[in-house]
Write a protein that holds these residues in place. Structure first.
Motif, mmCIF file in Angstrom:
data_model
loop_
_atom_site.group_PDB
_atom_site.id
_atom_site.type_symbol
_atom_site.label_atom_id
_atom_site.label_comp_id
_atom_site.label_asym_id
_atom_site.label_seq_id
_atom_site.Cartn_x
_atom_site.Cartn_y
_atom_site.Cartn_z
ATOM 1 N N SER A 112 50.234 -73.150 62.147
ATOM 2 C CA SER A 112 50.769 -72.123 62.328
ATOM 3 C C SER A 112 51.810 -71.433 63.764
ATOM 4 O O SER A 112 52.580 -70.133 64.071
ATOM 5 C CB SER A 112 49.694 -71.624 63.342
ATOM 6 N N GLU A 113 51.903 -73.116 64.460
ATOM 7 C CA GLU A 113 53.078 -73.041 65.254
ATOM 8 C C GLU A 113 53.779 -72.538 64.689
ATOM 9 O O GLU A 113 55.284 -72.488 65.231
ATOM 10 C CB GLU A 113 52.594 -74.134 66.218
ATOM 11 N N ALA A 114 54.507 -73.044 63.202
ATOM 12 C CA ALA A 114 55.731 -73.085 62.526
ATOM 13 C C ALA A 114 56.308 -72.090 61.740
ATOM 14 O O ALA A 114 57.502 -71.802 61.997
ATOM 15 C CB ALA A 114 55.917 -74.344 62.081
ATOM 16 N N LEU A 115 55.315 -71.496 61.077
ATOM 17 C CA LEU A 115 55.970 -70.332 60.697
ATOM 18 C C LEU A 115 56.020 -69.232 61.884
ATOM 19 O O LEU A 115 55.867 -68.788 62.982
ATOM 20 C CB LEU A 115 54.291 -69.719 60.456
ATOM 21 N N PRO A 116 56.939 -67.674 61.455
ATOM 22 C CA PRO A 116 57.315 -67.209 61.908
ATOM 23 C C PRO A 116 56.675 -66.033 62.563
ATOM 24 O O PRO A 116 55.660 -65.868 61.057
ATOM 25 C CB PRO A 116 58.206 -66.255 60.352
ATOM 26 N N GLY A 117 56.134 -65.831 63.579
ATOM 27 C CA GLY A 117 54.954 -64.434 63.171
ATOM 28 C C GLY A 117 54.174 -65.412 64.463
ATOM 29 O O GLY A 117 52.851 -64.869 64.703
ATOM 30 N N ASN A 118 53.779 -66.469 64.165
ATOM 31 C CA ASN A 118 52.326 -67.692 64.168
ATOM 32 C C ASN A 118 51.042 -66.892 63.777
ATOM 33 O O ASN A 118 50.407 -66.705 64.633
ATOM 34 C CB ASN A 118 52.885 -67.703 65.540
ATOM 35 N N PRO A 119 51.112 -66.729 62.399
ATOM 36 C CA PRO A 119 50.157 -66.436 61.641
ATOM 37 C C PRO A 119 48.765 -66.969 62.393
ATOM 38 O O PRO A 119 48.640 -68.517 62.518
ATOM 39 C CB PRO A 119 50.320 -66.009 60.924
ATOM 40 N N THR A 120 47.931 -66.381 62.205
ATOM 41 C CA THR A 120 45.902 -68.005 62.406
ATOM 42 C C THR A 120 45.919 -68.129 60.719
ATOM 43 O O THR A 120 46.532 -67.575 60.071
ATOM 44 C CB THR A 120 45.182 -66.589 62.979
ATOM 45 N N VAL A 121 45.551 -69.848 60.991
ATOM 46 C CA VAL A 121 45.075 -70.568 59.810
ATOM 47 C C VAL A 121 43.821 -70.807 59.660
ATOM 48 O O VAL A 121 43.658 -71.310 60.405
ATOM 49 C CB VAL A 121 46.227 -71.547 59.876
ATOM 50 N N VAL A 122 43.064 -70.875 58.730
ATOM 51 C CA VAL A 122 42.142 -70.834 58.686
ATOM 52 C C VAL A 122 41.616 -71.838 57.526
ATOM 53 O O VAL A 122 41.875 -71.564 57.031
ATOM 54 C CB VAL A 122 41.002 -69.485 58.990
#
Length: 362
Positions: free
Chosen positions: A59-69
């Motif tokens: 989540s922190e590393a992806l552009p835009g900081n998506p939520t990872v569930v």
């Protein structure tokens, strides 16, 4: 090509892929999105711990900081979840899947429940792992580095399924001359550990992450005694001590110390071939077939960014163990190793499963 040369080539390839880099940064923004990462096991096992470790970092590393569930879909030894993933067509990066050796082995063995094709999927990250077998306190008191004093005992083991990753401990214990009764059909190795904790099982095995964050507490409490690790694959194709458990003997060492156990011949060759397929690149993160290459590259780059963190070696060793992480082309190469077993080893295992478990795959 001899089996030794084949294994040596595989080992060298695995080490070489660890240095492969991810693609150039793609221009993808995932702001506001939720990524569902499906694990085909229960929430108590090593795969759950693996995905839960990586999810906030991703989540922190992806552009835009998506939520990872992280979501769980146990059943049929992980083939239920893998079959579901095969049908997924959402290629926008919001659907992920985490595979394990217990998903790879049914594919390799032609299990009739398999309706998935690894070559259709897009691997973005792979990690190696190890495994530890351990005994209850009664048997542990008799263990002296060989299985000689254990051969007159009867053990109970919670087994995910004969064609799953559990064939590695099952075949190892058979080679050691141990009498192990298998309770088949548990939904994940975490459930096997629960059986052991309750006394329903008297022997267990966990992948390194499950052992570090679950079974180690049993050892410290005197309720479990480590027996052996499966070991690690060296560049020359030999089995050496697992870097996460350097003070623990490998299965090879215990076999060499046990009367009647051989580290050469058809049984050993088959065990080692499936160990190579199941552990050096044991857990793999995928995006669905048809995912845009830009999105595939974005995920590969995000995992490369995680690997490059100054604290990654320390935090991953504590949670997952000391094993390589592959991204981009490295993940593709790791997948190729994970779904490749020579026909001789495969035929041996198919025949053994029929004789010992009544499983017919022909």
């Amino acid at each position: 090509m001899t089996k030794f040369k084949f294994t040596q080539r595989v080992a060298a390839a695995m080490i070489a892929t660890a240095a492969l880099v991810a693609p150039a940064q793609a221009d993808v923004d995932m702001s506001g999105k939720t990524i569902e990462w499906t694990i085909p096991f229960s929430e108590t096992g090593g795969s759950a711990k693996w995905a839960n470790f990586f999810a906030p970092l991703l989540s922190e590393a992806l552009p835009g900081n998506p939520t990872v569930v992280v979501k769980f879909m146990p059943g049929a030894g992980s083939t239920k979840g893998a079959n579901w993933f095969q049908e997924q067509t959402n290629g926008d990066g919001t659907v992920m899947f985490g595979s394990s050796g217990s998903t790879q082995f049914p594919y390799l063995l032609g299990d009739p429940r398999v309706r998935y094709e690894y070559n259709d999927w897009e691997p973005v990250m792979a990690t190696g792992t190890g495994g530890v077998a351990y005994l209850n306190a009664e048997a542990g008191a008799k263990f002296d580095g060989s299985a000689n004093n254990l051969q007159d005992m009867t053990f109970i083991y919670g087994n995910q399924g004969a064609t799953r990753l559990d064939l590695i401990p099952a075949l190892a214990w058979k080679m050691l001359g141990m009498n192990v009764e298998h309770v088949l059909g548990i939904k994940g190795r975490g459930d096997g550990r629960k059986m052991f904790e309750s006394g329903e099982a008297t022997i267990d095995y966990q992948t390194s992450s499950g052992y570090l964050k679950g079974s180690m507490e049993l050892v410290e409490a005197g309720k479990a005694v480590p027996m052996m690790s499966w070991g690690s694959l060296a560049a020359d194709g030999s089995i050496v001590r697992d870097p996460t458990f350097p003070d623990m003997p490998t299965f090879k060492e215990v076999c060499e110390a046990t009367d009647g156990c051989e580290t050469s011949g058809p049984e050993w060759d088959a065990w080692k071939a499936f160990f190579v397929a199941g552990f050096p690149s044991q857990k793999i993160a995928f995006l669905p077939a048809g995912t845009d290459q830009e999105i595939v590259d974005t995920f590969a780059n995000a995992f490369a960014k995680i690997r490059a963190r100054d604290d990654f070696a320390e935090i991953s060793a504590a949670r997952l163990g000391k094993y390589p992480m592959y991204v981009g082309e490295g993940a593709e190469a790791a997948l190729a190793t994970a779904i490749t077993v020579d026909d001789t080893a495969k035929d041996f295992v198919v025949n053994w499963l029929k004789d010992d478990f009544g499983v017919s795959l022909n």
